[in-house]
Design an enzyme around this catalytic site. Sequence first.
Site, short mmCIF file in Angstrom:
data_model
loop_
_atom_site.label_atom_id
_atom_site.label_comp_id
_atom_site.label_asym_id
_atom_site.label_seq_id
_atom_site.Cartn_x
_atom_site.Cartn_y
_atom_site.Cartn_z
N GLY A 90 -24.19 63.81 2.86
CA GLY A 90 -25.33 63.95 1.95
C GLY A 90 -24.77 63.98 0.56
O GLY A 90 -23.89 63.17 0.23
N SER A 122 -18.31 62.35 5.59
CA SER A 122 -18.71 62.06 4.22
C SER A 122 -18.59 63.31 3.31
O SER A 122 -17.49 63.78 3.09
CB SER A 122 -20.12 61.47 4.23
OG SER A 122 -20.44 60.92 3.00
N ALA A 123 -19.68 63.88 2.85
CA ALA A 123 -19.59 65.09 2.01
C ALA A 123 -18.84 66.21 2.73
O ALA A 123 -18.05 66.94 2.12
CB ALA A 123 -20.98 65.56 1.61
N HIS A 159 -16.15 56.76 2.35
CA HIS A 159 -16.87 55.48 2.09
C HIS A 159 -16.05 54.59 1.16
O HIS A 159 -16.63 53.90 0.32
CB HIS A 159 -18.25 55.72 1.46
CG HIS A 159 -19.18 56.57 2.27
ND1 HIS A 159 -19.86 56.09 3.36
CD2 HIS A 159 -19.55 57.87 2.15
CE1 HIS A 159 -20.62 57.06 3.86
NE2 HIS A 159 -20.44 58.15 3.15
N GLU A 194 -15.11 53.18 5.88
CA GLU A 194 -16.08 53.56 6.90
C GLU A 194 -15.60 53.11 8.28
O GLU A 194 -15.32 51.92 8.48
CB GLU A 194 -17.44 52.94 6.58
CG GLU A 194 -18.05 53.55 5.33
CD GLU A 194 -19.38 52.93 4.92
OE1 GLU A 194 -19.75 51.87 5.48
OE2 GLU A 194 -20.04 53.51 4.05
#
Lengths: 235, 235
Positions: A90, A122-123, A159, A194
């Site tokens: 997020g 991700s985050a 990413h 990714e």
Amino acid sequence: MKNIIIASTSTIHGTAYLEYLFDELKLFYNDIDDILFIPYARPNGISHDTYTEIATKGLSKIGRKVKGLHTFQNPETAIKEAKAIFVGGGNTFVLLNELYKKNLITSLKQTIKKGIPYLGTSAGSNICGLSIKTTNDMPIVFPKSLNALGVVPFNINPHYIDVDTTLKHMGESRETRINEFHKFNTQPVIGLREGSWLKVDDGSIKLKGTLNARIFEYNKEPYEIETETELNTLK
Amino acid sequence: MKNIIIASTSTIHGTAYLEYLFDELKLFYNDIDDILFIPYARPNGISHDTYTEIATKGLSKIGRKVKGLHTFQNPETAIKEAKAIFVGGGNTFVLLNELYKKNLITSLKQTIKKGIPYLGTSAGSNICGLSIKTTNDMPIVFPKSLNALGVVPFNINPHYIDVDTTLKHMGESRETRINEFHKFNTQPVIGLREGSWLKVDDGSIKLKGTLNARIFEYNKEPYEIETETELNTLK
């Protein structure tokens, strides 16, 4: 003791949520059924409940149960007593801000250092680094610090995306941004494409997945590493 | 009194530095020969001298002279006495951090409010908004606040780029990021495409260039505006 998966993304194009990690996660969570989910990064600004439903549905496919941290009266105790943790993606600023506001940084670090399995995407991966100064996210909130968990001795760029020389857009490439980072900071940065993840196992940190990753070290030309490369000397 | 150009980018693909703005800048700087350049955003981490050379070369093509703010003993006095100001792009966090560290926010605001012509490109435009919370840049340094000059009553997103539905990369689109911003902030955001600029003239704020811009207001569907649209009621 550490047992961490630091994944570039939750989802790769054309597959279901976490699907590309299912084989790895079955081993990772092994005999643990109950996973504590930290929904604070709020992708698209969705609520903690909605985000927890997504994680619940995703991990149910490998037979795991999920409980959102926001449903516990005392989140610090919930983290300390967790059998396994998953921090979803997020907005990294929103995630870190919430962890600071709720005073959870120390307990999260300690729990990870005890060897409790921690999956970040991700985050949730970004915050494993020394700071979130190599996030791609928009600074829509202002945390009291950009220092993160530091459970690995470098920074993460999830990413990661290569320079597209056909683009006519003049915004900076990811490589340019990370090079700028090194005008002001000295720790290495791993650009995780990714589909890649880092597996941290006690003293070992290995690149996993089928792709290469790109390493940026201070005052060095960036370079590529292959999957299965051991990174425990990078700092 | 205000006289501001807020440009999405310094350079559009295939043209020289500032070239697409030359006609506008001849009018804007009118009979002013000496322009104070603020090189603090340091694109690619280049030095203040190198960056000032780029601006000097660019503006020499329309017969203007440039002096870098870093060459003045007292930058605050230099800003207060400037006949015109140009703040170039680079990293918005680096730019804002330097302005805070040198205590220049107030004098810059006051100088702009006196009507001294201010040209901003990219990071230099971002800081004209209420905050830099809609920058695209990496937070490679940590300013003491993300509040910016606020010489317009909304936020800027420079280098605005539309959703590319062919992309297989899972990073968030610009529109998604700005929508997330509005889960935590209420001011409008203008997505300025490369080649667009805002011209602020006293009470008037007009979109210039050939392209549309995209407006994001709190709790509203984003919408497009055409060039020459008056934006003085947007707040």
